[in-house]
Design a protein around this motif. Structure first.
Motif, PDB file in Angstrom:
ATOM      1  N   GLY A 102       0.797  -1.223   0.000  1.00 39.98           N
ATOM      2  CA  GLY A 102       0.000   0.000   0.000  1.00 39.98           C
ATOM      3  C   GLY A 102       0.824   1.264   0.000  1.00 39.98           C
ATOM      4  O   GLY A 102       0.313   2.343  -0.319  1.00 39.98           O
ATOM      5  N   GLU A 103       2.103   1.173   0.367  1.00 35.24           N
ATOM      6  CA  GLU A 103       2.997   2.331   0.303  1.00 35.24           C
ATOM      7  C   GLU A 103       3.514   2.545  -1.108  1.00 35.24           C
ATOM      8  O   GLU A 103       3.924   3.648  -1.463  1.00 35.24           O
ATOM      9  CB  GLU A 103       4.164   2.146   1.267  1.00 35.24           C
ATOM     10  N   MET A 104       3.507   1.493  -1.917  1.00 39.36           N
ATOM     11  CA  MET A 104       3.984   1.597  -3.291  1.00 39.36           C
ATOM     12  C   MET A 104       2.882   1.979  -4.266  1.00 39.36           C
ATOM     13  O   MET A 104       3.086   2.843  -5.134  1.00 39.36           O
ATOM     14  CB  MET A 104       4.603   0.267  -3.741  1.00 39.36           C
ATOM     15  N   VAL A 105       1.746   1.297  -4.155  1.00 39.72           N
ATOM     16  CA  VAL A 105       0.675   1.475  -5.134  1.00 39.72           C
ATOM     17  C   VAL A 105      -0.669   1.632  -4.434  1.00 39.72           C
ATOM     18  O   VAL A 105      -0.920   0.991  -3.405  1.00 39.72           O
ATOM     19  CB  VAL A 105       0.609   0.288  -6.121  1.00 39.72           C
ATOM     20  N   PRO A 106      -1.559   2.452  -4.970  1.00 40.24           N
ATOM     21  CA  PRO A 106      -2.887   2.614  -4.365  1.00 40.24           C
ATOM     22  C   PRO A 106      -3.859   1.554  -4.834  1.00 40.24           C
ATOM     23  O   PRO A 106      -3.641   0.894  -5.852  1.00 40.24           O
ATOM     24  CB  PRO A 106      -3.312   4.002  -4.861  1.00 40.24           C
ATOM     25  N   GLY A 107      -4.945   1.408  -4.091  1.00 42.93           N
ATOM     26  CA  GLY A 107      -5.992   0.476  -4.506  1.00 42.93           C
ATOM     27  C   GLY A 107      -6.836   1.033  -5.624  1.00 42.93           C
ATOM     28  O   GLY A 107      -7.414   0.288  -6.414  1.00 42.93           O
ATOM     29  N   SER A 108      -6.901   2.365  -5.721  1.00 42.06           N
ATOM     30  CA  SER A 108      -7.654   3.022  -6.784  1.00 42.06           C
ATOM     31  C   SER A 108      -6.985   4.346  -7.116  1.00 42.06           C
ATOM     32  O   SER A 108      -6.191   4.871  -6.312  1.00 42.06           O
ATOM     33  CB  SER A 108      -9.108   3.258  -6.354  1.00 42.06           C
ATOM     34  N   ALA A 109      -7.305   4.894  -8.272  1.00 47.20           N
ATOM     35  CA  ALA A 109      -6.683   6.138  -8.707  1.00 47.20           C
ATOM     36  C   ALA A 109      -6.992   7.292  -7.755  1.00 47.20           C
ATOM     37  O   ALA A 109      -6.175   8.195  -7.574  1.00 47.20           O
ATOM     38  CB  ALA A 109      -7.143   6.481 -10.120  1.00 47.20           C
ATOM     39  N   ARG A 110      -8.163   7.258  -7.126  1.00 42.14           N
ATOM     40  CA  ARG A 110      -8.548   8.380  -6.264  1.00 42.14           C
ATOM     41  C   ARG A 110      -7.792   8.390  -4.936  1.00 42.14           C
ATOM     42  O   ARG A 110      -7.828   9.391  -4.207  1.00 42.14           O
ATOM     43  CB  ARG A 110     -10.051   8.366  -6.012  1.00 42.14           C
ATOM     44  N   THR A 111      -7.105   7.298  -4.607  1.00 40.86           N
ATOM     45  CA  THR A 111      -6.321   7.271  -3.371  1.00 40.86           C
ATOM     46  C   THR A 111      -4.822   7.334  -3.671  1.00 40.86           C
ATOM     47  O   THR A 111      -4.002   6.968  -2.835  1.00 40.86           O
ATOM     48  CB  THR A 111      -6.639   6.001  -2.562  1.00 40.86           C
ATOM     49  N   GLY A 112      -4.486   7.808  -4.857  1.00 41.96           N
ATOM     50  CA  GLY A 112      -3.089   7.845  -5.278  1.00 41.96           C
ATOM     51  C   GLY A 112      -2.196   8.720  -4.423  1.00 41.96           C
ATOM     52  O   GLY A 112      -0.977   8.547  -4.411  1.00 41.96           O
TER      53      GLY A 112
END
Length: 251
Positions: A102-112
């Motif tokens: 979760g520190e590398m990639v978000p679950g969705s674009a809106r949580t980038g």
């Protein structure tokens, strides 16, 4: 209360139980009703469900030999040159910096905005500087920074600094999530999981026991095998307690 007990007895994971309770909470709030999930006893029941969880963590560590296999397999499994340099940098940095997925990639674009950003990483020769603004304990302890040696890892041909440098050169200076495409669109967690699964299977490794978090587990395990102290491992992985001990999995 009975519904939470029912879900727990049915074997649902604590996260799933919390999701059900959140849905109930949302329904009440949107209709102007009193939110039952705010009750003290409900919050304690949810904590109890987490404490009583009996599912064992079967994830295995991605150690240096396994990391080397994965990095070597990237050009064979991944056809896109850009994805090759990005995935290689992600895996190597995850191992060296004890990164959570979760520190590398978000679950969705809106949580980038909640993952590492382009401005959070810099290189000075072979020294990699990483600033962590959003991580598991950031609300309690604030942002943290790490200085990570990026020279060739002993007993391997992997140079973390070279991997990160190649990716940053390909990515450009567009602000936004660090692990993103040239237009700034972030790689999402489901894509990372998908690519890692294919790499693992190509290398003859099970994607059931090797997951994204296996890099963090492998970093702690490898550090322990090198003889690093508890304090060193705790600081490198940004642990606020001795919870890191459960990540050290030596056969």
């Amino acid at each position: 209360m009975f519904f939470i007990a029912h879900l727990h007895n049915a074997g649902l994971a604590p996260a799933s139980i919390i999701s059900y309770v959140s849905a109930i909470s949302y329904f009440h709030k949107i209709n102007g009703f009193q939110d039952p999930a705010k009750s003290f006893i409900i919050s304690r029941l949810l904590i109890g469900a987490q404490n009583l969880r009996t599912v064992s963590d079967v994830r295995l560590p991605i150690t240096l030999p396994i990391l080397t296999k994965l990095v070597t397999a990237v050009p064979t499994v991944i056809t896109s040159r850009y994805k090759q340099v990005m995935l290689r940098a992600m895996m190597v940095l995850a191992f060296k910096a004890y990164l959570r997925v979760g520190e590398m990639v978000p679950g969705s674009a809106r949580t980038g905005q909640n993952c590492l950003q382009r401005q959070d990483i810099s290189l000075n020769g072979d020294l990699i500087s990483v600033s962590f603004r959003h991580f598991k304990h950031s609300r309690k302890h604030g942002s943290q920074s790490l200085q990570i040696p990026g020279g060739v890892i002993p007993a391997s041909l992997i140079s973390p600094a070279s991997c990160v440098r190649d990716f940053l050169h390909a990515r450009g200076t567009v602000q936004g999530p660090l692990f993103a495409y040239v237009d700034g669109t972030p790689m999402l967690r489901r894509e990372f999981d998908f690519l890692l699964k294919h790499l693992l299977e190509f290398c003859g490794l099970s994607s059931q026991v090797f997951k994204g978090h296996s890099f963090r587990i492998g970093a702690a395990t490898s550090a322990a095998l090198r003889g690093e102290s508890d304090a060193q491992i705790r600081a490198a992985g940004r642990w606020s307690s001795d919870a890191f001990r459960k990540y050290i999995r030596v056969a």
